[in-house]
Design an enzyme around this catalytic site. Sequence first.
Site, short mmCIF file in Angstrom:
data_model
loop_
_atom_site.label_atom_id
_atom_site.label_comp_id
_atom_site.label_asym_id
_atom_site.label_seq_id
_atom_site.Cartn_x
_atom_site.Cartn_y
_atom_site.Cartn_z
N CYS A 113 0.68 -0.80 0.17
CA CYS A 113 0.09 -0.16 -0.03
C CYS A 113 0.87 1.19 0.15
CB CYS A 113 -1.03 0.24 1.21
SG CYS A 113 -2.05 -1.61 1.24
N HIS A 252 -3.41 6.58 2.45
CA HIS A 252 -3.91 5.43 1.97
C HIS A 252 -5.29 4.99 2.27
CE1 HIS A 252 -4.18 1.28 0.71
NE2 HIS A 252 -4.01 0.61 2.15
N ASN A 282 -9.84 -0.97 -0.62
CA ASN A 282 -8.43 -0.78 -0.80
C ASN A 282 -8.02 -1.20 -1.80
OD1 ASN A 282 -5.79 -1.10 -0.02
ND2 ASN A 282 -6.18 -1.95 2.03
O1 UT7 Z 1 -3.80 -1.83 3.27
C1 UT7 Z 1 -2.82 -1.94 4.29
C2 UT7 Z 1 -3.41 -1.89 5.62
N1 UT7 Z 1 -4.57 -2.61 5.98
C3 UT7 Z 1 -5.54 -2.04 6.75
O2 UT7 Z 1 -5.22 -0.84 7.06
C4 UT7 Z 1 -6.65 -2.62 7.11
C5 UT7 Z 1 -6.62 -2.57 8.52
N2 UT7 Z 1 -7.90 -3.06 9.56
C6 UT7 Z 1 -9.07 -2.86 9.19
O3 UT7 Z 1 -9.40 -2.04 8.43
C7 UT7 Z 1 -10.29 -3.42 10.54
O4 UT7 Z 1 -9.30 -4.12 11.61
C8 UT7 Z 1 -11.03 -4.30 9.63
C9 UT7 Z 1 -11.75 -3.63 8.72
C10 UT7 Z 1 -10.24 -5.51 8.88
C11 UT7 Z 1 -11.72 -5.11 10.79
O5 UT7 Z 1 -12.31 -4.06 11.78
P1 UT7 Z 1 -12.34 -4.17 13.23
O6 UT7 Z 1 -13.12 -3.15 13.75
O7 UT7 Z 1 -10.91 -4.14 13.69
O8 UT7 Z 1 -13.09 -5.79 13.54
P2 UT7 Z 1 -12.27 -6.83 14.23
O9 UT7 Z 1 -11.22 -7.61 13.42
O10 UT7 Z 1 -12.03 -6.53 15.77
O11 UT7 Z 1 -13.69 -7.88 13.95
C12 UT7 Z 1 -14.93 -7.71 14.85
C13 UT7 Z 1 -15.90 -8.80 14.62
C14 UT7 Z 1 -15.43 -10.16 14.57
O12 UT7 Z 1 -16.40 -10.80 15.04
P3 UT7 Z 1 -16.22 -11.54 16.53
O13 UT7 Z 1 -15.09 -12.25 16.66
O14 UT7 Z 1 -16.14 -9.91 17.29
O15 UT7 Z 1 -17.58 -11.87 16.61
C15 UT7 Z 1 -15.32 -10.50 13.05
O16 UT7 Z 1 -15.37 -12.04 13.14
O17 UT7 Z 1 -16.49 -8.45 13.11
C16 UT7 Z 1 -16.21 -9.63 12.51
N3 UT7 Z 1 -16.19 -9.42 11.22
C17 UT7 Z 1 -17.34 -9.32 10.15
N4 UT7 Z 1 -18.54 -9.33 10.39
C18 UT7 Z 1 -19.41 -9.14 9.40
C19 UT7 Z 1 -15.03 -9.58 10.42
N5 UT7 Z 1 -15.54 -9.26 9.12
C20 UT7 Z 1 -16.69 -9.21 8.84
C21 UT7 Z 1 -17.53 -8.86 7.76
N6 UT7 Z 1 -18.96 -8.99 8.15
N7 UT7 Z 1 -17.05 -8.83 6.75
#
Ligand code: UT7
Length: 325
Positions: A113, A252, A282
């Site tokens: 990225c 980014h 992204n």
């Molecule tokens: O490009 C290079 C760098 N990349 C980034 O900068 C990405 C960085 N990370 C992010 O943008 C975020 O961490 C994410 C969007 C990937 C995830 O958001 P989050 O607020 O950090 O959520 P999380 O990983 O803590 O997940 C929360 C919950 C989980 O469920 P439980 O374990 O709490 O029951 C996931 O399983 O959300 C669940 N989850 C989803 N639910 C519905 C994860 N993906 C999805 C989804 N739909 N697509």
Amino acid sequence: MKSAKIIGIGKYLPKRVLTNRDLEKMVNTSDEWITTRTGIKERRVADKNEATSDLGLKAALDALKDAKIKARDIDLIITATITPDTQFPSTSSIIQSRLGAKKAACFDISAACSGFVYSLITAQQFIENGAFKNVLVIGAEKLSMAIDWTDRNTCVLFGDGAGAAVVSGSKKPGILSTYMGGDGSLGNLLMVPAGGSRLPASHETIDKKLHYLKMQGNEIFKLAVTAMTDAAKKVLLKAKLNINDIDCLITHQANARIILATGKKLGISPDKIFMNINKYGNTSSASIAIALCEAVRSKRIKRGDIVVLDAFGAGLAWGACVIKW
Ligand code: UT7
């Protein structure tokens, strides 16, 4: 010494739109979750027969037209990509041939990225030391081919696209200051495990889905905010500017919450932050290039404006630059 200035920009997005509603039919997700957690509403997906060079070529042609220069006047092509057409030759070489940019040297940059910002800074070195006059910098990705479309943690986040810039020697100020950073010890947080020399393609790697992107999103989120805040502060200091001097901040485009949290930490007013993540998700190496192109074409950036480009991604690699537009 001449400064390195962007004299033309371009972009290309594949036609096919994949909405959050479409994804609801593919994995256990919802438009509401994706929108509130990421800011993404839709993304573009390239055709099966469309490769990264096809996207990059179209963005390059758009940038050359904007710069009003011919392909034969390009001295160097740098393509930032983590989804090259082939392991080798480089995607830049493929684009060079199709552009007819006969005198151009070619290589690719793999900085995920941060790829476009790293490539821009690389172009600047060749221009300021007098080696080259015109450098074509491209950020292009077909990430859809590296995504596990059954994994809701990642498949909702990424998209395909390309952006490009022609960077030339100028008497007017262009790139004012730059910074690049990295931390390879955290490389396992975001990677495609197989397909390289460590784990070449085999029946086993395919069965284990090791050719797909794996990410520990939560960890990456926090690191991204800290690193991009720090990088922006460093380039402002180097350019002897302060936060109020910025007319437009383009980070980014990975997650709207990361972008806004970075802006808040920097103390910049939200109306100076450009975002288009809602439309494209992204696009890794392409994201800042596409955003810059759209910010300029929509007149969010005008001649003379101070623009900060700020990137973070796999590697880990991050970096920023201040540009006088
Ligand atoms: O490009 C290079 C760098 N990349 C980034 O900068 C990405 C960085 N990370 C992010 O943008 C975020 O961490 C994410 C969007 C990937 C995830 O958001 P989050 O607020 O950090 O959520 P999380 O990983 O803590 O997940 C929360 C919950 C989980 O469920 P439980 O374990 O709490 O029951 C996931 O399983 O959300 C669940 N989850 C989803 N639910 C519905 C994860 N993906 C999805 C989804 N739909 N697509």
